[in-house]
Write a protein that holds these residues in place. Structure first.
Motif, short mmCIF file in Angstrom:
data_model
loop_
_atom_site.label_atom_id
_atom_site.label_comp_id
_atom_site.label_asym_id
_atom_site.label_seq_id
_atom_site.Cartn_x
_atom_site.Cartn_y
_atom_site.Cartn_z
N MET A 127 0.81 -1.21 0.00
CA MET A 127 0.00 0.00 0.00
C MET A 127 0.85 1.27 0.00
O MET A 127 0.32 2.38 0.04
CB MET A 127 -0.93 0.01 1.22
CG MET A 127 -0.24 0.24 2.55
SD MET A 127 -1.44 0.22 3.91
CE MET A 127 -0.40 0.71 5.29
N ASP A 130 -0.16 3.92 -2.39
CA ASP A 130 -1.58 4.25 -2.43
C ASP A 130 -1.84 5.63 -1.83
O ASP A 130 -1.14 6.07 -0.91
CB ASP A 130 -2.38 3.20 -1.66
CG ASP A 130 -3.87 3.29 -1.93
OD1 ASP A 130 -4.30 2.76 -2.97
OD2 ASP A 130 -4.58 3.90 -1.11
N TYR A 133 -2.23 5.76 2.00
CA TYR A 133 -1.14 5.10 2.73
C TYR A 133 -1.06 5.60 4.17
O TYR A 133 -1.01 4.79 5.11
CB TYR A 133 0.18 5.36 2.01
CG TYR A 133 1.40 4.75 2.66
CD1 TYR A 133 1.46 3.39 2.97
CD2 TYR A 133 2.52 5.54 2.95
CE1 TYR A 133 2.59 2.84 3.54
CE2 TYR A 133 3.65 4.99 3.53
CZ TYR A 133 3.67 3.64 3.83
OH TYR A 133 4.80 3.09 4.40
N ARG A 242 -11.03 0.17 0.78
CA ARG A 242 -9.73 0.33 0.14
C ARG A 242 -8.71 -0.62 0.76
O ARG A 242 -7.88 -1.22 0.06
CB ARG A 242 -9.24 1.78 0.27
CG ARG A 242 -7.98 2.07 -0.52
CD ARG A 242 -8.20 1.79 -1.99
NE ARG A 242 -6.94 1.70 -2.74
CZ ARG A 242 -6.77 0.92 -3.78
NH1 ARG A 242 -7.75 0.15 -4.22
NH2 ARG A 242 -5.62 0.90 -4.42
N LYS A 245 -9.28 -4.12 -0.54
CA LYS A 245 -8.86 -4.22 -1.93
C LYS A 245 -7.34 -4.37 -2.02
O LYS A 245 -6.82 -5.18 -2.81
CB LYS A 245 -9.30 -2.97 -2.69
CG LYS A 245 -8.92 -2.97 -4.18
CD LYS A 245 -9.62 -4.08 -4.94
CE LYS A 245 -9.32 -3.98 -6.42
NZ LYS A 245 -9.93 -5.11 -7.19
N LEU A 246 -6.62 -3.63 -1.20
CA LEU A 246 -5.16 -3.73 -1.18
C LEU A 246 -4.70 -5.09 -0.65
O LEU A 246 -3.69 -5.62 -1.11
CB LEU A 246 -4.56 -2.60 -0.33
CG LEU A 246 -4.66 -1.20 -0.96
CD1 LEU A 246 -4.37 -0.12 0.08
CD2 LEU A 246 -3.70 -1.07 -2.13
N GLU A 249 -5.03 -7.35 -3.57
CA GLU A 249 -3.99 -7.11 -4.57
C GLU A 249 -2.63 -7.63 -4.11
O GLU A 249 -1.78 -7.99 -4.93
CB GLU A 249 -3.90 -5.61 -4.86
CG GLU A 249 -5.13 -5.07 -5.59
CD GLU A 249 -5.10 -3.55 -5.74
OE1 GLU A 249 -4.14 -2.92 -5.22
OE2 GLU A 249 -6.02 -2.99 -6.37
N SER A 250 -2.42 -7.67 -2.79
CA SER A 250 -1.16 -8.17 -2.24
C SER A 250 -1.20 -9.67 -1.95
O SER A 250 -0.27 -10.21 -1.35
CB SER A 250 -0.82 -7.41 -0.95
OG SER A 250 -0.64 -6.03 -1.19
#
Length: 294
Positions: A127, A130, A133, A242, A245-246, A249-250
Motif C-alpha cells: 500500500m 496508495d 497510505y 480500500r 482491496k489492497l 492485490e497483495s
C-alpha cells in the motif's frame, strides 16, 4: 425506545431499532397482550435456523450474537411494558439461546489469526504507493477506522511527533455520518507518531496542499486529514473497502484492520522507531514494543 433515547447516543438508538426489526418481521402482527413465550421461542429458533432475510446469505441462520442481542432488546421492551402495566408479565424473561446452538457456532466459527510480521510487511509495502497510505498506517498503528476518518490536521502535531484522538466519525445505516466524542475518557488520548507514519503524513499533507492549489475554490477545505482529491472526507466504509482491496492485490488473507494492529506494532518497532517516541502520551517513557523475529 423514547425512554432509552434519554441516555443513549443516536447511533446506539439506531442499532437498537435495527436489532428489534429482526423481531418485528415475525412477531409484529401479534398484539402485545397476546404475545406468548412460545411465540418468542419460535422466533428465536427460526432466526437461528434461517433468519437472514437480506443479501447473498438470505435464508441462512443469523449468528448467535445477533439473535441474542435482538432477544435482549425484546426483553427490555417487554419489561417496560410490564412497568407501564400494558401487560402483566414479561413472556421472554426466561428465554435464552440454547446451549447446543452456542456450542455448534463455536465449532464452526473459524479462529481469527492475526497477521504475522511478514504479512504486515507485505501489506505495508503493497500500500506504500496508495493515496490512503498514511490513513491506513494509522489504522494499523493503534487507531480505529472511525477515529482515523475523524482526525483533523489540527489534531496532528508533526513537529512534536504526536497526534490527539478525541472524536469518531461513524456510519449510521451506511448513509448518515455521525461525528461524536470517543466512547469514554480513556478513548481520548495522545499517541506518539513513529517515523514511518510521520513521514507518510507529511507527504499526504503536501499532496493535499498541491491539490487545493490546483482546484482553488473547488476544493473542500474541511480540515480533515483523511480526504479524497477534492477534499471530501472519507467514510469508515470507504477506508475499509480500500484496505480490503489492497489486501486482495497483495495476495494476503483478509483480516479486519482492527485485528491487524498488534502485529503492526512489532513491524514499526523493527523499522526505525526511536525509543524516546514510545511514551504514554504525557511524556512518561514506557517500554518499547517487543521485537519478534519472524
Amino acid at each position: 425506545m423514547e425512554k432509552k433515547a434519554e441516555d443513549l447516543e443516536e447511533t446506539t438508538i439506531y442499532n437498537y431499532r435495527a436489532t428489534l426489526d429482526r423481531v418485528r418481521g415475525k412477531l409484529g402482527n401479534i398484539k402485545l397482550q397476546e404475545l406468548t413465550e412460545e411465540d418468542v421461542e419460535a422466533w428465536m429458533l427460526w432466526a437461528l435456523r434461517c433468519g437472514r432475510v437480506r443479501g447473498p446469505k438470505a435464508g441462512q441462520g443469523l449468528g448467535v450474537t445477533s439473535v441474542d442481542m435482538s432477544l435482549a432488546r425484546l426483553k427490555d421492551v417487554l419489561h417496560r411494558a410490564v412497568t407501564k402495566r400494558l401487560v402483566y408479565m414479561n413472556v421472554a424473561s426466561e428465554l435464552s439461546i440454547p446451549r447446543k446452538a452456542r456450542k455448534a457456532e463455536r465449532k464452526t466459527k473459524a479462529e481469527l489469526v492475526p497477521w504475522n510480521v511478514s504479512e504486515v510487511h507485505t501489506f505495508v509495502q503493497g500500500m506504500s504507493g496508495d493515496r490512503l497510505y498514511a490513513p491506513l498506517l494509522l489504522s494499523l498503528m493503534e487507531l480505529r477506522p472511525a477515529e482515523v476518518v475523524a482526525l483533523r490536521w489540527s489534531d496532528i502535531d508533526l513537529p512534536n511527533d504526536t497526534l490527539t484522538v478525541a472524536n469518531t466519525r461513524t456510519m449510521m445505516g451506511n448513509k448518515t455520518v455521525v461525528e461524536k466524542d470517543t466512547k469514554s475518557m480513556a478513548g481520548e488520548r495522545i499517541l506518539p507518531l513513529p517515523i514511518p507514519v510521520k513521514d507518510a503524513l507529511k507527504k499526504f499533507k503536501a499532496l493535499q496542499a498541491a491539490e487545493k492549489m490546483t482546484l482553488g475554490t473547488g476544493y473542500v477545505d474541511s480540515g480533515y486529514m483523511c480526504v479524497n482529491a477534492v477534499g471530501e472526507v472519507h467514510t469508515t466504509r470507504q477506508l475499509r473497502t480500500r484496505a480490503y482491496k489492497l489486501m486482495e492485490e497483495s495476495a494476503l488473507r483478509r483480516v479486519r484492520l482492527y485485528d491487524a494492529r498488534a502485529s503492526c506494532f512489532t513491524y514499526l518497532a523493527n523499522n526505525g522507531v526511536p525509543d524516546h517516541l514510545w511514551h504514554d502520551g504525557r511524556g512518561t517513557p514506557t517500554s518499547r514494543p517487543p521485537s519478534v523475529g519472524m
